[in-house]
Enzyme design. Sequence first.
Site, mmCIF file in Angstrom:
data_model
loop_
_atom_site.group_PDB
_atom_site.id
_atom_site.type_symbol
_atom_site.label_atom_id
_atom_site.label_comp_id
_atom_site.label_asym_id
_atom_site.label_seq_id
_atom_site.Cartn_x
_atom_site.Cartn_y
_atom_site.Cartn_z
ATOM 1 N N LYS A 1 -11.428 -6.658 -0.296
ATOM 2 C CA LYS A 1 -10.040 -6.244 -0.590
ATOM 3 C C LYS A 1 -9.926 -4.714 -0.574
ATOM 4 O O LYS A 1 -9.013 -4.151 0.038
ATOM 5 C CB LYS A 1 -9.616 -6.784 -1.961
ATOM 6 C CG LYS A 1 -8.219 -6.338 -2.374
ATOM 7 C CD LYS A 1 -8.004 -6.401 -3.895
ATOM 8 C CE LYS A 1 -6.783 -5.554 -4.293
ATOM 9 N NZ LYS A 1 -6.704 -5.312 -5.743
ATOM 10 N N THR B 1 -5.903 -1.954 -8.264
ATOM 11 C CA THR B 1 -6.285 -1.218 -7.052
ATOM 12 C C THR B 1 -5.251 -1.523 -5.985
ATOM 13 O O THR B 1 -5.126 -2.666 -5.537
ATOM 14 C CB THR B 1 -7.695 -1.623 -6.593
ATOM 15 O OG1 THR B 1 -8.609 -1.315 -7.652
ATOM 16 C CG2 THR B 1 -8.105 -0.838 -5.355
ATOM 17 N N LYS C 1 -10.642 6.201 -5.613
ATOM 18 C CA LYS C 1 -11.319 4.914 -5.766
ATOM 19 C C LYS C 1 -11.612 4.284 -4.407
ATOM 20 O O LYS C 1 -12.727 3.802 -4.159
ATOM 21 C CB LYS C 1 -10.475 3.953 -6.604
ATOM 22 C CG LYS C 1 -11.103 2.569 -6.618
ATOM 23 C CD LYS C 1 -10.674 1.659 -7.701
ATOM 24 C CE LYS C 1 -11.523 0.374 -7.567
ATOM 25 N NZ LYS C 1 -11.132 -0.651 -8.506
ATOM 26 N N LEU D 1 -3.116 -5.747 -12.103
ATOM 27 C CA LEU D 1 -2.664 -6.909 -11.331
ATOM 28 C C LEU D 1 -3.384 -6.990 -9.990
ATOM 29 O O LEU D 1 -3.959 -6.005 -9.527
ATOM 30 C CB LEU D 1 -1.145 -6.817 -11.148
ATOM 31 C CG LEU D 1 -0.346 -6.881 -12.479
ATOM 32 C CD1 LEU D 1 1.074 -6.379 -12.291
ATOM 33 C CD2 LEU D 1 -0.344 -8.304 -13.029
ATOM 34 N N PRO D 2 -3.341 -8.168 -9.337
ATOM 35 C CA PRO D 2 -4.225 -8.397 -8.184
ATOM 36 C C PRO D 2 -3.936 -7.635 -6.899
ATOM 37 O O PRO D 2 -4.865 -7.334 -6.165
ATOM 38 C CB PRO D 2 -4.084 -9.902 -7.906
ATOM 39 C CG PRO D 2 -3.429 -10.490 -9.086
ATOM 40 C CD PRO D 2 -2.663 -9.400 -9.766
#
Lengths: 322, 322, 322, 322
Positions: B271, B121, B196, B92-93
Site C-alpha cells: 500500500k 498513511t 514516511k 484510517l485505512p
Amino acid sequence: MSLRIVSQSMLNAWNQTLIRGMSTQGGSKNIGFVGLGNMGGHMASNLIKAGHKLHVFDISKPACDSLKAKGATVYAKTAELAQNVDFLFTMLPNNDIVDASYEEMTANGVNKNTIFIDSSTIDPTLVKSLQKRISAKGARFIDAPVSGGVPGAEQATLTFMVGGTEAEYNAVKAVLECMGKRITHCGDYGMGQAAKLANNMMLAISMIGVSEAMNLAMRLGLNPKTFAEIINSSTGRCWASEMYNPVPGVTPTAPANNSYKGGFSTDLITKDLGLASGVATSSNTPIPMGALAHQIYRTLKSQGLGSKDFSIVYDFMKNEKY
Amino acid sequence: MSLRIVSQSMLNAWNQTLIRGMSTQGGSKNIGFVGLGNMGGHMASNLIKAGHKLHVFDISKPACDSLKAKGATVYAKTAELAQNVDFLFTMLPNNDIVDASYEEMTANGVNKNTIFIDSSTIDPTLVKSLQKRISAKGARFIDAPVSGGVPGAEQATLTFMVGGTEAEYNAVKAVLECMGKRITHCGDYGMGQAAKLANNMMLAISMIGVSEAMNLAMRLGLNPKTFAEIINSSTGRCWASEMYNPVPGVTPTAPANNSYKGGFSTDLITKDLGLASGVATSSNTPIPMGALAHQIYRTLKSQGLGSKDFSIVYDFMKNEKY
Amino acid sequence: MSLRIVSQSMLNAWNQTLIRGMSTQGGSKNIGFVGLGNMGGHMASNLIKAGHKLHVFDISKPACDSLKAKGATVYAKTAELAQNVDFLFTMLPNNDIVDASYEEMTANGVNKNTIFIDSSTIDPTLVKSLQKRISAKGARFIDAPVSGGVPGAEQATLTFMVGGTEAEYNAVKAVLECMGKRITHCGDYGMGQAAKLANNMMLAISMIGVSEAMNLAMRLGLNPKTFAEIINSSTGRCWASEMYNPVPGVTPTAPANNSYKGGFSTDLITKDLGLASGVATSSNTPIPMGALAHQIYRTLKSQGLGSKDFSIVYDFMKNEKY
Amino acid sequence: MSLRIVSQSMLNAWNQTLIRGMSTQGGSKNIGFVGLGNMGGHMASNLIKAGHKLHVFDISKPACDSLKAKGATVYAKTAELAQNVDFLFTMLPNNDIVDASYEEMTANGVNKNTIFIDSSTIDPTLVKSLQKRISAKGARFIDAPVSGGVPGAEQATLTFMVGGTEAEYNAVKAVLECMGKRITHCGDYGMGQAAKLANNMMLAISMIGVSEAMNLAMRLGLNPKTFAEIINSSTGRCWASEMYNPVPGVTPTAPANNSYKGGFSTDLITKDLGLASGVATSSNTPIPMGALAHQIYRTLKSQGLGSKDFSIVYDFMKNEKY
C-alpha cells in the site's frame, strides 16, 4: 670474496630461520607484490613502512620506480619474484589477468613456503580453481579482497575479507594488518570474494535506493538535511544514507560534495555487479534488484559517468532537462 | 467503603494534577479519536493512560466497547464528536475513507479550537487539500503519520512525522509524546506523509536487497551469521540487515524467527509503495528500484503472502523447488 | 414572429426526424468537439469533410479560428454547445480536465439525445464514474480512445477502442468511421480505455525490448538490417521491430530516420504508463516490465527527451560516451 | 592396370565434381552427429531420412541404439568419428561441454575436409575461440544454432542461424535444409549465436509483457479473446501475443491450452538469458528489460516451474491467493 659468499650463505640461512620464526610472531618478511596500481601501490608502500622487504612487479615502469625509490626490489619476471618471498600479493584488474599471472608465476614450480594472496576482485570460482592448482604444486593460495578504496589503501585502513583455512587466516593476519584495520575471516577458499561481491551488490542497491528516496522527498518539498536525519534515525537508514549521502550538502565528507570525484567509481561498481551477476546466474539465485542496479550503473557508464563516484546516480536521476 | 470512594476520588484528583503538571503546559485534554483498529486502538488507550479524556468513533462496535471500558466516550456521529475536542486524531485505512471522514466531520462547521491530526498513511496531495478545506472553515489540520507498527502503538514508542507550521508542531508535540517517543517536524503540510512514504520506499528496497545479498552469499557458501556480521560492519549495512534480518536465526527478535508473523505486513508495504509510486508519477521522479520493489511485494501478495511480515521476501526468493 | 415560432418548431420536428433517420444510415449530424489540439483539430476537420455540422470549443483562439474557417460554429460556453448536438466528442489532456469539462457541460442539465464520447486517454475508473453521472441526467456517455497518433488523426485512419453497449457502439460507429478506419467494440464502459492502456503498455515494453535486442546484436557484430530481418521472421518479432524500428536506416518510414521527430512522444507514452500503473495498483496486477518501462521513459523525459518520439530509447541506450 | 589407375584418377575427379555438385544439389554425405538428446536425436534422424550416412556419438547408450536402429554407425570415440565425416554437427548442453568435446575431437589432428558445425546454444566468444583453434588445425568451424524447439527438430522445420563466411554458408546450406526450413546467414563466426541470443531475449521480454498486458486487461474487465484481437491488430502485437498467447483459450495450438506442457521450457529460456546477460556485460550493453526478464524466469524456475513452457509466466502472475 669467499668470505663474503660464506657470510651471504650464512646470512641467508639466518634469514630463513628468522622468517620462519617471524611468520607467527611478526617481524620483517619478504613480501611480493604484483600489481602496483592505485590500490596496490599504496598497499605495497604500507608494507614497506611496516618494516617488510618488498619484491615488486608491474607492467608500468613508473609504478615500479616509485616503489623502488621506497626500497623495494623490482623484478622483470614474476616467476623469479615468486621464488623469493614468504607472502605474495596479487592486486590485478580482472579474472583473465589474475589467471594469466598465476599461470606465469607457477609454471616452473613454486617455493613451497610461499602463501599466495589474491586481493583483486574476481570470481569465487576462479579462486577455487587457483587454490587447487597452486596447492597441487605444494604452495598455498587464499583470497583476501578488500574494501575501503584508494583512501583506505593509502591510510592502511582497508577491510580484508579472507577466504581460507583458520591456519592460513592466522598466518596472514599480521601482514594484512599492515594494510588494513579490519581483517575478517569469511570462510573457506572463495568466501572472501563471495562476501565482497554480496556486500557490494547490497551497497549498489542501497545507493540507488537512497538516491530515489532523497530525490522523491525533495521533490515533494522536504529539506534534504531534514529528510536525511529522519531516514537515518528510522527504518530506511543505511551506510549510503548515513556516511556517503549522494545529495550535495548532506554528508560533508562524501564525494557528492566534491563533484562526485574520487571515491568508488561507477566503473568499479559496475565490474563488481558483473561478477555478482555471474555467480548469481551459476547458482540460480534470483537477484532482481541487483540485476536492475547493474543495468543502471552500466547506463551511467554509457552516459560517460564511469570515472565518477557511483553516488552520481543521484545527480543523474534528479535531472530535469525540460 | 466511603473511605475507598474518597481515597479513589483523591487519587483521581492527584492524578489529574500530576498529569497536568507533567505535560508541558497543558494537562488533561479532550481528544477525539476516529479509527480504532490495530494501531488506533492502542494509540487511544495510551492517551487515556496519559490522563486525557477520549471521545471515540469506529464502525466496529467491539472496538468502541473496548475503549469505553477504559473510560472513553463513544459517539455515533463524528460531526458531534468533533465539536467537543481540542485535538482530533484520524487513523484510517486509505485516501478515500480519510477524505469521506473529514467531509462528514466538517460538513456542518467546525469547532475553531480543534486541531485535526491525521495519522493515517495517505497521499501528501490529499493532506494539502484537506488542510485547505479545514483551514478555510477556521480550524487547523496537520499530518502526523507514524512508523513503528503495532508494537510501537502498544508500547507508545511510535515515531511521528509531523507536517505543519512550527506553532502547530509545538501545539501537538506533548500529546503525540503520549503515544510515541520520537516526534519529528518534517516541514509544511504533507511533509510528514512525504517523509514516511520516501522512508518506507527505501526500507522496501533495502529489505529486498538484503534478501538477495544474504541468499547469494549463502548459496556461494557463506554462513549467514558470518555474512550478516560482515555486511553490518561494512558498506552494505542497513536497518534491515542489522535490526530485522530476513534470514531465520540471524536477528533473534526479527519476524523471520517467528515464521514471518507479526511485524510489518506485505499488504501494508505494498500500500505504501502504491502511494509512493503515485506521488513519484505526479512529480515525474524516476524510481526504478522503488517501482520494482512495488511489483515484487505485489507479486508476494498475489502468491498469498500479504498478511506475512514483508521480510518474507527472503523466504520467497530462497525457494528451490526443483 | 408567430410564424417564426411555428416554423422553428416545425424545423425542430423535421430535424429530429432527420437525425433519427440519419443515425443509422448516416447523413449530416450536429457534432460537438471540445478540445482542438494536435489530435482534436484534425479529427474535427475530418468530421466537417464528411459533411457534418461542427460545434466547437477550445481555450485556444487560433485553434477555434482554424475550425471556424472550415465552417464550424465556435462557442464560448461548452454547456450551451452541448445542448445543440447529437454527438459530443471530448479530446482533452488528462483526467482532471476531462472531469472538469463534463462537470461544466452538464451542470445545468443535458440534451437527452446527446451521446457524449470521450476520446481522451483517461483512467477507466473515471469513465465509469462519468458514465453514471451522465446517464443519471438522462444522456449517454461512452469512451472511445484512439491510437494512430497525429498522422492517423490527419488521415482519418485512427483506431477507435469503444467502451459501451452494443447499441451505443452501433449508434456511434458511422460517425467514428469519418475519423478512423478501425472501430473496435471492446466491451462495456471503460473497456476502450482499458484496452488502450494495456495495448500501449505492451508497446512501451516491446519498444525498449527491441532497442535492447538491436543494440546487443549490433555490439556483438550483427548488421542491423540483417538482424531486423531475422527477428521479424522469428519469435522475437513485434510491431515495434517490424513497423517502427528504432534503429536509423532499418524502417524507412520510422521516426528513427527523422531524428526521432514526430511520432508518439516520450511524454505521451509516459502519461499512458502512469495511467496503466495506476489501474494496475488498484487492481493488484503485477506489472514488473510495465513498471520498469514506465521508469525508463520517465528517465528519458528527465533527460530532456520528452518531446521526441519514444523510440529514442534506442538512441539513449546505444550511447557510449567514454 | 594403367587403365585402372586412369579410371581411379578419373573416378576421383568425377567424385570431386560430384561432391561439388552435391554440395549445392544434395547427395549422400558422411555426416557426424555428437549429442543425440531431445533435439539432436530428431535432427540426426532427419539427416538419415534425407539419404545421408550418419556417424554418431552420445554418452547415452539408448540414444545411440535408437540411431543405430535407423542405420547410423555408432562410435566410442569422437576423435575417430571426426576423421570419417564431411560435416560434423555438435548439439550439446552448454559452453563447457561443447569446449571439452572439441578439445577431444581435435586433440590429435583433424580431417581437413571436415566442416564442424555447432548447433548448440553457446557464448559467441566461445564460437570465435573454437573457430580459431580449429581453423589453425586446417579444418573449418561455423556456428549454426537453431530455433523451433523439439517439434521443429522432429518435423525438420527448424530455423538455422548461421555464422561463417559466405562460402561456408553455401557449403552447409543443403545439409541444414534436411533439418530445417529457414537457413539464415547472419554474418561472420559467432553471429549465429549472437542473433539467436538477441532474438530470444526479445522473445523472453515480450512473453512477460504480453502476460502483464493480458492480465491487466482481463482484471479491468476485458474479454481475453477480444483483447487479444485488439492487440494483434494494433501496436502491441508480437509473436507471443499472436502465435503463442499465454492465456488458455486464446491461441488453440499454444502450450497454454495444454497445461503449459511441451513448448520452450523456462529452464531453456533462463539459460539463453544467462548467455545474453553475459555478452551484454562483456560488451557493456544496457539491457534493463532483458535483465529483469532473466530474473523473472529464474524466479519461476526456483518456484518449481523450470520444466514448464515459459508462457507459464502468465499463470504465475495471474495468481490471486488471498
